[in-house]
Design a protein around this motif. Structure first.
Motif, PDB file in Angstrom:
ATOM      1  N   LYS A  46       0.834  -1.196   0.000  1.00  0.00           N
ATOM      2  CA  LYS A  46       0.000   0.000   0.000  1.00  0.00           C
ATOM      3  C   LYS A  46       0.872   1.250   0.000  1.00  0.00           C
ATOM      4  O   LYS A  46       2.041   1.206   0.348  1.00  0.00           O
ATOM      5  N   GLN A  47       0.271   2.348  -0.394  1.00  0.00           N
ATOM      6  CA  GLN A  47       0.972   3.621  -0.356  1.00  0.00           C
ATOM      7  C   GLN A  47       1.030   4.139   1.085  1.00  0.00           C
ATOM      8  O   GLN A  47       0.122   3.895   1.881  1.00  0.00           O
ATOM      9  N   VAL A  48       2.092   4.826   1.426  1.00  0.00           N
ATOM     10  CA  VAL A  48       2.231   5.402   2.758  1.00  0.00           C
ATOM     11  C   VAL A  48       1.288   6.594   2.887  1.00  0.00           C
ATOM     12  O   VAL A  48       1.239   7.467   2.011  1.00  0.00           O
ATOM     13  N   GLU A  49       0.529   6.603   3.970  1.00  0.00           N
ATOM     14  CA  GLU A  49      -0.415   7.695   4.199  1.00  0.00           C
ATOM     15  C   GLU A  49       0.335   9.012   4.372  1.00  0.00           C
ATOM     16  O   GLU A  49       1.429   9.038   4.950  1.00  0.00           O
ATOM     17  N   PRO A  50      -0.251  10.125   3.902  1.00  0.00           N
ATOM     18  CA  PRO A  50       0.430  11.427   3.991  1.00  0.00           C
ATOM     19  C   PRO A  50       0.820  11.810   5.416  1.00  0.00           C
ATOM     20  O   PRO A  50       1.917  12.335   5.644  1.00  0.00           O
ATOM     21  N   GLU A  51      -0.062  11.551   6.402  1.00  0.00           N
ATOM     22  CA  GLU A  51       0.246  11.908   7.783  1.00  0.00           C
ATOM     23  C   GLU A  51       1.444  11.101   8.306  1.00  0.00           C
ATOM     24  O   GLU A  51       2.317  11.631   8.999  1.00  0.00           O
ATOM     25  N   THR A  52       1.456   9.808   7.951  1.00  0.00           N
ATOM     26  CA  THR A  52       2.578   8.957   8.367  1.00  0.00           C
ATOM     27  C   THR A  52       3.873   9.409   7.708  1.00  0.00           C
ATOM     28  O   THR A  52       4.932   9.459   8.351  1.00  0.00           O
ATOM     29  N   ALA A  53       3.802   9.735   6.429  1.00  0.00           N
ATOM     30  CA  ALA A  53       4.989  10.208   5.710  1.00  0.00           C
ATOM     31  C   ALA A  53       5.526  11.493   6.331  1.00  0.00           C
ATOM     32  O   ALA A  53       6.745  11.673   6.488  1.00  0.00           O
ATOM     33  N   LYS A  54       4.596  12.395   6.717  1.00  0.00           N
ATOM     34  CA  LYS A  54       5.006  13.654   7.330  1.00  0.00           C
ATOM     35  C   LYS A  54       5.684  13.405   8.670  1.00  0.00           C
ATOM     36  O   LYS A  54       6.706  14.032   8.993  1.00  0.00           O
ATOM     37  N   TYR A  55       5.133  12.460   9.439  1.00  0.00           N
ATOM     38  CA  TYR A  55       5.703  12.141  10.755  1.00  0.00           C
ATOM     39  C   TYR A  55       7.145  11.646  10.628  1.00  0.00           C
ATOM     40  O   TYR A  55       8.040  12.105  11.349  1.00  0.00           O
ATOM     41  N   PHE A  56       7.367  10.730   9.705  1.00  0.00           N
ATOM     42  CA  PHE A  56       8.722  10.174   9.553  1.00  0.00           C
ATOM     43  C   PHE A  56       9.686  11.176   8.916  1.00  0.00           C
ATOM     44  O   PHE A  56      10.898  11.104   9.138  1.00  0.00           O
ATOM     45  N   THR A  57       9.146  12.111   8.144  1.00  0.00           N
ATOM     46  CA  THR A  57       9.988  13.179   7.608  1.00  0.00           C
ATOM     47  C   THR A  57      10.484  14.074   8.737  1.00  0.00           C
ATOM     48  O   THR A  57      11.658  14.487   8.765  1.00  0.00           O
ATOM     49  N   GLU A  58       9.588  14.359   9.705  1.00  0.00           N
ATOM     50  CA  GLU A  58       9.980  15.166  10.855  1.00  0.00           C
ATOM     51  C   GLU A  58      11.022  14.436  11.713  1.00  0.00           C
ATOM     52  O   GLU A  58      11.955  15.060  12.236  1.00  0.00           O
ATOM     53  N   ILE A  59      10.839  13.125  11.847  1.00  0.00           N
ATOM     54  CA  ILE A  59      11.828  12.332  12.593  1.00  0.00           C
ATOM     55  C   ILE A  59      13.191  12.408  11.909  1.00  0.00           C
ATOM     56  O   ILE A  59      14.236  12.575  12.562  1.00  0.00           O
ATOM     57  N   ALA A  60      13.181  12.280  10.577  1.00  0.00           N
ATOM     58  CA  ALA A  60      14.437  12.332   9.816  1.00  0.00           C
ATOM     59  C   ALA A  60      15.111  13.687   9.989  1.00  0.00           C
ATOM     60  O   ALA A  60      16.337  13.771  10.183  1.00  0.00           O
ATOM     61  N   ASN A  61      14.318  14.779   9.936  1.00  0.00           N
ATOM     62  CA  ASN A  61      14.877  16.124  10.102  1.00  0.00           C
ATOM     63  C   ASN A  61      15.452  16.306  11.497  1.00  0.00           C
ATOM     64  O   ASN A  61      16.478  16.985  11.680  1.00  0.00           O
ATOM     65  N   LEU A  62      14.802  15.684  12.488  1.00  0.00           N
ATOM     66  CA  LEU A  62      15.268  15.793  13.865  1.00  0.00           C
ATOM     67  C   LEU A  62      16.652  15.156  14.029  1.00  0.00           C
ATOM     68  O   LEU A  62      17.544  15.729  14.662  1.00  0.00           O
ATOM     69  N   PHE A  63      16.826  13.995  13.428  1.00  0.00           N
ATOM     70  CA  PHE A  63      18.122  13.321  13.522  1.00  0.00           C
ATOM     71  C   PHE A  63      19.193  14.044  12.707  1.00  0.00           C
ATOM     72  O   PHE A  63      20.356  14.110  13.114  1.00  0.00           O
ATOM     73  N   GLU A  64      18.799  14.582  11.569  1.00  0.00           N
ATOM     74  CA  GLU A  64      19.768  15.285  10.724  1.00  0.00           C
ATOM     75  C   GLU A  64      20.252  16.573  11.375  1.00  0.00           C
ATOM     76  O   GLU A  64      21.382  17.006  11.161  1.00  0.00           O
ATOM     77  N   SER A  65      19.386  17.183  12.174  1.00  0.00           N
ATOM     78  CA  SER A  65      19.765  18.423  12.851  1.00  0.00           C
ATOM     79  C   SER A  65      20.689  18.181  14.032  1.00  0.00           C
ATOM     80  O   SER A  65      21.194  19.130  14.636  1.00  0.00           O
ATOM     81  N   GLN A  66      20.865  16.903  14.368  1.00  0.00           N
ATOM     82  CA  GLN A  66      21.737  16.499  15.480  1.00  0.00           C
ATOM     83  C   GLN A  66      21.299  17.137  16.805  1.00  0.00           C
ATOM     84  O   GLN A  66      22.124  17.488  17.656  1.00  0.00           O
ATOM     85  N   GLY A  67      19.981  17.275  16.936  1.00  0.00           N
ATOM     86  CA  GLY A  67      19.440  17.851  18.158  1.00  0.00           C
ATOM     87  C   GLY A  67      18.950  16.813  19.131  1.00  0.00           C
ATOM     88  O   GLY A  67      18.150  17.129  20.023  1.00  0.00           O
ATOM     89  N   VAL A  68      19.391  15.561  18.964  1.00  0.00           N
ATOM     90  CA  VAL A  68      18.933  14.476  19.818  1.00  0.00           C
ATOM     91  C   VAL A  68      20.092  13.995  20.685  1.00  0.00           C
ATOM     92  O   VAL A  68      21.168  13.658  20.173  1.00  0.00           O
ATOM     93  N   ASP A  69      19.888  13.955  22.012  1.00  0.00           N
ATOM     94  CA  ASP A  69      20.903  13.428  22.918  1.00  0.00           C
ATOM     95  C   ASP A  69      20.951  11.913  22.825  1.00  0.00           C
ATOM     96  O   ASP A  69      20.005  11.268  22.375  1.00  0.00           O
TER      97      ASP A  69
END
Length: 710
Positions: A46-69
């Motif tokens: 199935k296709q990834v739902e837009p809300e789910t895709a947005k959530y994982f995009t935010e997670i990816a941005n969080l890790f890329e920003s190196q703002g996670v302890d």
């Protein structure tokens, strides 16, 4: 707080155990129903739902920003994986989100990791066969491998892997034949065994290690009890998975044998089971297409499969698989395959570009002299034909097997010499022609062939000559005469070529006489500095120094001294300069000469006093020429000689007591023993002087003197 934290942890473990038990129960019921169905239901992505895709995009941005302890990372990964529950297939096979999923699986704890894998167990094959999903699956398996040593996590990991195994064995064909799925499956097998997932040895990759094992340059990692265990594994799951894949694919086995990806899976499985004879005796005949009901001692191979199987060995994928089968097969099965499957087909297979590798494996893993006799009957008189067809690997394997089993050694040397020249020609051409095998046999008129200046020397030709020079000198006189008769410029060219240099080193380490070795070394005079600047050439220079007399040693030292500044900057320079004591030579040349002369004199006197008169000349020459022999070896030989002498004296004493008529003979022996004793004392003093001049460690020096007194 400590008691409270402990109670919370125990409660959490109980909840996890109940959750795992519930998942297993649901899976078992689903698996039984699924296993009874005629075919596996197609997996629909199935296709990834837009809300789910947005959530994982935010997670990816969080890790890329190196703002996670570091402390927060595991919690965030666990929460994100919980959000992926029920959507594992869609997320893992999405080109963008799959990268984020890899990051989450790499950073989560073992509980979240196992929860994710149990959630996607039913669709694990579909994920593994996807271009993006295969990376997600690999990452998950590598993360699991890091937790296997954790005793508390072992059971949860085992249950998780078991769920996936039961899904795989339902329909292994598609997964095995898929380029992505094949790699994931091989990593899965390695995890079950407890070896590194990225190990090239068990991913079916052939390389220099295999060749080194076949030519006796390295002990096989699959000999005896198998290879070294790297970490804790799941042996029962490994057997369940491999036997399940083989038995469930029996109808499709002919296709699996000739498919490159499924062949790699089977190769990995067999290598991982090496040493488990009982399991291999059940699996290999089934893989070869034999009737499973006939698996009794001596009846592993059905004669009905012979013709078809021999033809299949000419396929690339199956030839590789057959090499592994011959490598890991128990002795009884190997013998059955040899006599029923491969006998009388060796030259036919040797002539084929793929089939010849099967023959090499057969020869390399021969167990007995009788087997080598049968192999020799088919191939022993075909050396020239094999070389003309470009199959030197067969020759190299034969030479190595004859050395290992100590049979047909002289015949091997004679057959090879005959193959590269006629009896009417002198033997001086043998070594050059083997060094340039392709050039020689591709020449329109071999009788007019000459040394091809500037051409690369043949890899297999070099390996063959290295193996030849391991034989006793009386068997390889034509080769010794050939290499010592080479023109000076040809010797230099060979020494500059890494492959030719290995041949020269093998000759200098052989049983050839000191005089013969120095005849070759002297041809490199004036070029030792130039050779030492090359990494491969420095080893040759070191061997030449060991084999040379005092004048040659000084010549080498003076040439290295001339290039010392530049040579010391190379990788190999400091070691060789220190080994040859070039600093002493530059500052105190007389002391250097005295030390080198003392070494040579000590060894010569020691051998003259204690060398066995019954020993072969070739062995004594080797002993005398090896000026770098370890002191411990010298002392051990000394102790052995004295022990042998004591036993001889006791035996003589018994004889004199038994027979009075031996008195006169005894007097002569006593006089002889006094002379030897006097000589021995002189040699012992020489050895002590040698040890003191070398300034060894005090402890070693004291131990050495003590051993000499024994």
């Amino acid at each position: 707080m400590g008691k409270k934290a402990k109670k919370e942890r125990d409660d959490y473990k109980k909840d996890v155990s109940r959750s795992v038990a519930d998942d297993i129960g649901k899976f078992e019921r689903s698996f039984k129903h699924h296993n009874n169905s005629d075919s596996q239901a197609p997996v629909i992505r199935k296709q990834v739902e837009p809300e789910t895709a947005k959530y994982f995009t935010e997670i990816a941005n969080l890790f890329e920003s190196q703002g996670v302890d570091v402390e927060e990372r595991s919690v965030i990964c666990g929460n994100a994986l919980e959000e992926a529950r029920g959507k594992e297939l869609e997320l893992a096979t999405d080109y963008i989100i799959s990268n984020t999923l890899e990051t989450l699986l790499d950073g989560c704890n073992v509980d979240n990791l196992c929860n994710f894998l149990r959630g996607c167990a039913k669709v694990f094959p579909a994920i593994a066969m996807d271009r993006s999903g295969s990376h997600v699956a690999e990452t998950a398996l590598k993360s699991l491998a890091r937790h296997v040593q954790d005793t508390e996590a072992y059971t949860i990991i085992e249950v998780t892997l078991e769920m996936i195994c039961k899904v795989i064995v339902v329909n292994p064909f598609d997964l095995m034949c898929n380029c992505y799925g094949s790699h994931v499956l091989r990593s899965f097998l390695c995890l079950c065994k407890g070896v590194p997932l990225d190990s090239s040895e068990f991913h079916g990759t052939k390389g220099s290690k295999v060749l080194a094992e076949r030519l006796n340059f390295k002990v096989s990692h699959l000999d005896g009890n198998g290879f070294r265990q790297f970490q804790q594994g799941f042996p029962n799951l490994l057997k369940f998975l491999v036997s399940g894949m083989v038995n469930c694919s029996r109808e499709d086995m002919k296709s699996l044998l000739v498919d490159q990806y499924s062949s790699l899976v089977l190769q990995t499985a067999l290598k991982l089971l090496a040493g488990d004879d009982q399991e291999l005796l059940q699996l290999i005949p089934v893989i070869l297409g034999c009737n499973k009901q006939n698996l009794v001692e001596g009846k592993f191979i059905d004669t009905i499969i012979v013709g078809e199987t021999v033809e299949a060995m000419k396929e690339t994928a199956f030839s590789h698989l057959m090499e592994v089968i011959l490598e890991v097969a128990p002795e009884s099965l190997y013998n059955d395959m040899f006599t029923k499957l491969l006998k009388n087909s060796l030259f036919e297979l040797s002539s084929h570009p793929c089939g010849n590798f099967v023959v090499q494996a057969l020869i390399s893993h021969a167990r007995t002299k009788d087997q080598m006799e049968m192999i020799w009957e088919e191939l022993g008189f075909k050396f020239a034909d094999l070389l003309e067809m470009g199959r030197p690997g067969i020759i190299a394997s034969l030479i190595a097997a004859c050395q290992r089993l100590q049979t047909h050694e002289y015949k091997c040397c004679e057959a090879l010499a005959t193959a590269v020249g006629s009896k009417k020609e002198t033997s001086k051409f043998i070594v050059p022609r083997i060094l340039f095998l392709d050039s020689y046999f591709s020449h329109h008129d071999t009788s007019s062939w000459n040394w091809p200046g500037g051409a690369k020397m043949h890899v297999m030709g070099s390996l063959i000559l290295q193996a030849i020079f391991k034989f006793q000198s009386e068997w390889i006189q034509p080769y010794i005469l050939s290499i010592t008769s080479m023109e000076t410029e040809h010797v230099l060219e060979a020494a500059k070529d890494a492959r030719g240099a290995r041949v020269i080193e093998a000759f200098l380490a052989s049983d050839a006489s000191t005089k013969q070795k120095r005849r070759l070394v002297v041809k490199l005079r004036g070029h030792f500095g130039e050779l030492a600047m090359q990494l491969s050439g420095s080893f040759t220079v070191e061997k030449c120094f060991s084999a040379g007399g005092l004048s040659l040693k000084e010549a080498i030292a003076s040439e290295l001294l001339a290039v010392r500044n530049e040579f010391s900057k190379t990788k190999q320079g400091p070691h060789l300069l220190r080994k040859l004591d070039i600093d002493r030579y530059s500052t105190k040349p007389d002391q250097w000469r005295s030390k080198q002369a003392s070494k040579e004199s000590t060894y010569n006197e020691f051998y003259a006093a204690f060398g066995s008169t019954e020993s072969k000349p070739t062995k004594s020459n080797k002993f005398l020429s090896d000026a770098s022999m370890d002191i411990s070896e010298l002392e051990e030989l000394n102790t052995k000689k004295e022990r042998d002498g004591s036993l001889t004296s006791m035996s003589m004493l018994d004889d004199t007591l038994a027979e009075k008529k031996m008195k006169k003979k005894r007097k002569r022996e006593v006089a002889s023993e006094d002379a030897v004793s006097s000589n021995k004392a002189a040699v012992e003093n020489a050895v002590k002087n040698f040890l003191s001049s070398g300034k060894p460690d005090k402890k070693r020096h004291g131990a050495s003197k003590q051993r000499l007194k024994i």
